[in-house]
Design a protein around this motif. Structure first.
Motif, mmCIF file in Angstrom:
data_model
loop_
_atom_site.group_PDB
_atom_site.id
_atom_site.type_symbol
_atom_site.label_atom_id
_atom_site.label_comp_id
_atom_site.label_asym_id
_atom_site.label_seq_id
_atom_site.Cartn_x
_atom_site.Cartn_y
_atom_site.Cartn_z
ATOM 1 N N ALA A 235 3.843 -6.004 5.413
ATOM 2 C CA ALA A 235 4.002 -4.911 4.447
ATOM 3 C C ALA A 235 4.775 -5.346 3.207
ATOM 4 O O ALA A 235 5.023 -4.529 2.319
ATOM 5 C CB ALA A 235 4.722 -3.736 5.119
ATOM 6 N N GLY A 236 5.148 -6.629 3.132
ATOM 7 C CA GLY A 236 5.952 -7.088 2.004
ATOM 8 C C GLY A 236 7.326 -6.447 1.984
ATOM 9 O O GLY A 236 7.908 -6.217 0.916
ATOM 10 N N GLY A 254 8.223 -1.250 1.238
ATOM 11 C CA GLY A 254 7.566 -2.053 2.269
ATOM 12 C C GLY A 254 8.103 -1.743 3.653
ATOM 13 O O GLY A 254 7.344 -1.652 4.629
ATOM 14 N N GLU A 324 -3.283 -2.543 1.103
ATOM 15 C CA GLU A 324 -2.558 -2.593 -0.157
ATOM 16 C C GLU A 324 -1.751 -3.881 -0.339
ATOM 17 O O GLU A 324 -1.236 -4.150 -1.422
ATOM 18 C CB GLU A 324 -1.630 -1.381 -0.290
ATOM 19 C CG GLU A 324 -0.655 -1.179 0.854
ATOM 20 C CD GLU A 324 -1.178 -0.248 1.934
ATOM 21 O OE1 GLU A 324 -0.510 0.755 2.219
ATOM 22 O OE2 GLU A 324 -2.253 -0.538 2.485
ATOM 23 N N VAL A 325 -1.636 -4.690 0.729
ATOM 24 C CA VAL A 325 -0.880 -5.951 0.639
ATOM 25 C C VAL A 325 -1.806 -7.133 0.862
ATOM 26 O O VAL A 325 -1.829 -8.085 0.083
ATOM 27 C CB VAL A 325 0.291 -5.981 1.646
ATOM 28 C CG1 VAL A 325 1.067 -7.297 1.538
ATOM 29 C CG2 VAL A 325 1.218 -4.794 1.420
ATOM 30 N N SER A 416 1.483 -14.065 5.705
ATOM 31 C CA SER A 416 2.529 -13.511 4.846
ATOM 32 C C SER A 416 3.702 -14.481 4.777
ATOM 33 O O SER A 416 3.870 -15.342 5.641
ATOM 34 C CB SER A 416 3.040 -12.185 5.429
ATOM 35 O OG SER A 416 1.988 -11.333 5.789
#
Length: 464
Positions: A235-236, A254, A324-325, A416
């Protein structure tokens, strides 16, 4: 060595459980090594002559599988180490390894310290800062371009390398394909987090509540696996400001995305309550009550070891992503670091063996075959040439003829960034994990959990 400072820092660290530490494992017996593949020219340093004796590792998890490779290396003609015995001392986890290091230093028994230890980035940085780990930059620098990008990032501190990785575990999803066929659900829908949640709802509905999407551990593993290694990086999310001077956990969008996603899964009844790595969890999976295992590629060895009778039922894919990420979780490093003690005759041997493990394709493939045949863990390559070898795209009977190995390689492609590591992360992990356990136990709601974590991080760590 800044001995007294090091001891104080280590003592503080040993009071907390690091969220990124390795998982416990069922006991496995290790048979005698059989691989005899020679070292390919130019792949690793030339062997030296080493004195007879015992080379000790302090580790955790399933050390038998690495011992098998090390024993095989030593047994090769020309290794220069035939008189060396490898001893793997197995502890419950990273925290206990740190504690043993601390106890030896406190007692002044540096001769009792091992050649190398298993550890993770938070502890590695503290130990390196205080001179307890050996800087091996010059020894491994000539080989770095043979590894995949980022392989040594988590083993590096202040521009110097203190550990050699033996694994980078990408984030993956394992699913019981029989259940998806029974209920007519396309597993490809789980490629996104929204799709994963929708599939969970559909499984519950079509099974009359008998099949839950995944599981939740009522203990300490929820933060470690669901969040630190999975939802948070995906989710950052952030715990700290970019300079590490302030807490942003309870205000970061996030973090809100990560926690609200878990909330949907948990409060939607999609997570089966089961202690991780325990028999009841595997039995629930066998009975079709748990449809997927989320986040760590290590689930491969646990499924094969504990659910061998379900061969052909399971499949794997990269972890779901937030649309969205767009990235699929952070790679967890498995690494060994050399203890910086005087007159250890085996430090060069350790480096030679670890480089050989990563660079000797013939020996690595033979070792992997042995591990798979016995249901023991194997690790996916992290070097370019080895990944290109056809062996690492072979189909697997356990996964219904699909290539699990090829799927791991695919999962490397979209990772990520790991959460940044600061000097406060060890204590922060304990605080966050404890509050999450209260949520899972039903003693507080999610909003309270998030706000309490932010408040406690500021209070206990004296941050803004």
């Amino acid at each position: 060595m800044k001995r007294f400072i090091a001891l104080a820092v280590l003592a503080a660290l040993c009071l907390s459980l690091l969220a990124g530490c390795g998982q416990p494992a069922p006991s496995q017996s290790a048979a005698a090594p059989s691989q005899t593949a020679s070292q390919p020219a130019g792949s690793a340093p030339a062997a030296k002559e080493y004195p007879a004796g015992k080379m000790t590792f302090w580790t955790y998890g399933m050390p038998e599988y690495m011992k098998r490779y090390f024993d095989g290396y030593i047994a090769r003609e020309g290794s220069g180490a035939q008189g060396v015995e490898v001893e793997m001392v197995n502890y419950s986890g990273e925290a206990e390894v740190r504690q043993q290091v601390m106890m030896s230093l406190t007692a002044g028994s540096t001769a009792d310290l091992p050649t190398a230890i298993s550890t993770f980035p938070v502890s590695m940085q503290v130990l390196a800062e205080n001179g307890i780990l050996k800087d091996i930059t010059d020894q491994v620098q000539p080989y770095l371009d043979q590894f995949i990008p980022g392989a040594f990032d988590q083993a590096t501190y202040n521009g110097r390398i203190y550990g050699i990785p033996y694994a980078l575990q990408p984030k993956m999803l394992f699913y019981n394909n029989d259940l998806f066929e029974e209920y007519g659900i396309d597993p490809a829908r789980m490629s996104t987090m929204d799709g994963y949640i929708e599939v969970g709802k559909e499984l519950l509905e079509k099974s009359g509540g008998k099949v839950q999407l995944s599981y939740v551990d009522p203990g300490s593993y929820t933060w470690r696996y669901w969040f630190r290694r999975g939802l948070m990086p995906q989710a950052g999310a952030k715990i700290w400001s970019d300079d590490g001077a302030s807490v942003v956990f309870d205000t970061d969008p996030g973090t809100k995305l990560a926690f609200s996603t878990f909330q949907q899964l948990f409060e939607g009844g999609m997570l089966y309550n089961a202690a991780t790595f325990q028999p009841a969890q595997y039995e629930a999976a066998r009975e079709g009550k748990i449809a997927t295992f989320y986040i760590e590629s290590f689930w491969d060895s646990y499924l094969r070891s504990n659910l061998a009778d379900m061969s052909g039922s399971w499949r794997s894919m990269p972890a779901p992503v937030f649309s969205e990420v767009g990235t699929a979780g952070a790679q967890a490093i498995g690494m060994y670091c050399i203890v910086n003690k005087e007159n250890d005759p085996y430090t060069d041997l350790f480096v030679d063996m670890m480089l050989d493990f990563n660079l000797n394709t013939e020996a690595r493939n033979a070792w992997s075959d042995e591990m798979i045949a016995e249901g023991l863990p194997t690790e996916h390559p992290i070097t370019k040439d080895m990944l290109a070898d056809p062996y690492w795209s072979q189909p697997s009977d356990y996964y219904g003829g699909e290539s699990y190995k090829q799927m791991v390689t695919k999962a490397y492609e979209n990772q990520s960034d790991n959460l940044p590591v600061t000097e406060n992360d060890a204590e922060a992990d304990t605080i966050i994990s404890s509050e999450l356990e209260k949520y899972v136990a039903g003693s507080q709601d999610m909003d309270t959990t998030i706000q309490t974590i932010g408040k406690l991080l500021r209070q206990k760590l004296n941050l803004k």
